[in-house]
Write a protein that holds these residues in place. Structure first.
Motif, PDB file in Angstrom:
ATOM      1  N   VAL A   3       0.852  -1.176   0.000  1.00 31.44           N
ATOM      2  CA  VAL A   3       0.000   0.000   0.000  1.00 31.44           C
ATOM      3  C   VAL A   3       0.893   1.233   0.000  1.00 31.44           C
ATOM      4  N   ALA A   4       0.753   2.076  -1.003  1.00 29.70           N
ATOM      5  CA  ALA A   4       1.554   3.296  -1.086  1.00 29.70           C
ATOM      6  C   ALA A   4       0.887   4.408  -0.283  1.00 29.70           C
ATOM      7  N   ARG A   5       1.726   5.294   0.248  1.00 30.44           N
ATOM      8  CA  ARG A   5       1.175   6.447   0.956  1.00 30.44           C
ATOM      9  C   ARG A   5       0.602   7.430  -0.054  1.00 30.44           C
ATOM     10  N   ASP A   6      -0.554   7.972   0.243  1.00 29.10           N
ATOM     11  CA  ASP A   6      -1.174   8.980  -0.613  1.00 29.10           C
ATOM     12  C   ASP A   6      -0.474  10.309  -0.358  1.00 29.10           C
ATOM     13  N   ALA A   7       0.399  10.715  -1.261  1.00 30.59           N
ATOM     14  CA  ALA A   7       1.201  11.932  -1.071  1.00 30.59           C
ATOM     15  C   ALA A   7       0.338  13.176  -0.914  1.00 30.59           C
ATOM     16  N   TRP A   8      -0.840  13.180  -1.515  1.00 28.76           N
ATOM     17  CA  TRP A   8      -1.705  14.359  -1.437  1.00 28.76           C
ATOM     18  C   TRP A   8      -2.358  14.504  -0.070  1.00 28.76           C
ATOM     19  N   ALA A   9      -2.456  13.456   0.692  1.00 28.58           N
ATOM     20  CA  ALA A   9      -3.078  13.523   2.017  1.00 28.58           C
ATOM     21  C   ALA A   9      -2.117  14.073   3.066  1.00 28.58           C
ATOM     22  N   TYR A  10      -0.821  14.058   2.774  1.00 30.65           N
ATOM     23  CA  TYR A  10       0.190  14.508   3.732  1.00 30.65           C
ATOM     24  C   TYR A  10       0.542  15.966   3.481  1.00 30.65           C
ATOM     25  N   ARG A  11       0.803  16.702   4.568  1.00 30.66           N
ATOM     26  CA  ARG A  11       1.254  18.082   4.449  1.00 30.66           C
ATOM     27  C   ARG A  11       2.340  18.330   5.474  1.00 30.66           C
ATOM     28  N   GLU A  12       3.211  19.248   5.155  1.00 28.54           N
ATOM     29  CA  GLU A  12       4.292  19.576   6.074  1.00 28.54           C
ATOM     30  C   GLU A  12       3.772  20.452   7.205  1.00 28.54           C
ATOM     31  N   LEU A  13       4.260  20.169   8.401  1.00 25.74           N
ATOM     32  CA  LEU A  13       3.938  20.993   9.551  1.00 25.74           C
ATOM     33  C   LEU A  13       5.094  20.937  10.533  1.00 25.74           C
ATOM     34  N   VAL A  14       5.144  21.941  11.401  1.00 22.89           N
ATOM     35  CA  VAL A  14       6.182  22.009  12.419  1.00 22.89           C
ATOM     36  C   VAL A  14       5.578  21.556  13.744  1.00 22.89           C
ATOM     37  N   VAL A  15       6.296  20.655  14.406  1.00 20.93           N
ATOM     38  CA  VAL A  15       5.888  20.178  15.723  1.00 20.93           C
ATOM     39  C   VAL A  15       7.030  20.434  16.697  1.00 20.93           C
ATOM     40  N   GLU A  16       6.717  20.351  17.985  1.00 19.97           N
ATOM     41  CA  GLU A  16       7.746  20.533  19.007  1.00 19.97           C
ATOM     42  C   GLU A  16       7.506  19.558  20.143  1.00 19.97           C
ATOM     43  N   SER A  17       8.582  19.266  20.863  1.00 14.08           N
ATOM     44  CA  SER A  17       8.425  18.435  22.052  1.00 14.08           C
ATOM     45  C   SER A  17       8.118  19.356  23.227  1.00 14.08           C
ATOM     46  N   ALA A  18       7.250  18.886  24.096  1.00 19.79           N
ATOM     47  CA  ALA A  18       6.845  19.659  25.280  1.00 19.79           C
ATOM     48  C   ALA A  18       6.390  18.675  26.346  1.00 19.79           C
ATOM     49  N   PHE A  19       6.426  19.128  27.591  1.00 21.53           N
ATOM     50  CA  PHE A  19       5.918  18.281  28.663  1.00 21.53           C
ATOM     51  C   PHE A  19       4.407  18.351  28.701  1.00 21.53           C
ATOM     52  N   ASP A  20       3.769  17.191  28.804  1.00 22.37           N
ATOM     53  CA  ASP A  20       2.322  17.107  28.945  1.00 22.37           C
ATOM     54  C   ASP A  20       1.954  17.591  30.345  1.00 22.37           C
ATOM     55  N   PRO A  21       1.072  18.588  30.460  1.00 23.13           N
ATOM     56  CA  PRO A  21       0.742  19.110  31.790  1.00 23.13           C
ATOM     57  C   PRO A  21       0.043  18.094  32.690  1.00 23.13           C
TER      58      PRO A  21
END
Length: 104
Positions: A3-21
């Motif tokens: 099964v190939a990944r649907d390239a159109w369903a993916y988008r670039e985004l920025v994430v960060e690590s943080a402590f869960d409160p």
């Protein structure tokens, strides 16, 4: 069956690590200023939570898609085999400025 990944369903985004409160454990969350809430769950490689290599507050560029496995709460999914891309504050700022320009 492959099964190939649907390239159109993916988008670039920025994430960060943080402590869960609530739990006090580190987690990955979307950076503010994008189309996703900062409390939206992100499922990605556990390598991003390696505090010896990436301290809390490290920002990463991910290719992710929104999913809601079997009708549950929507979350962001990034394939665990994608390369880890660490972003500097300047790179994050440029990315968010470009993101805002593309939205208008």
């Amino acid at each position: 069956m492959i099964v190939a990944r649907d390239a159109w369903a993916y988008r670039e985004l920025v994430v960060e690590s943080a402590f869960d409160p609530w739990s006090g454990r580190p987690r990955i969350r979307p950076v503010s200023g994008q189309a996703f809430a900062t409390d939206m769950r992100v499922q990605c490689s556990r390598r991003l939570l390696d505090l010896e290599q990436y301290p809390v507050g490290t920002r990463f560029l991910l290719s992710a898609r929104i999913t809601d496995r079997q009708g549950g709460e929507p979350f962001l999914y990034a394939w665990h085999g994608d390369p880890v891309t660490v972003m500097s504050k300047a790179e994050v700022k440029r990315f968010l400025e470009m993101y805002r320009r593309l939205r208008l």
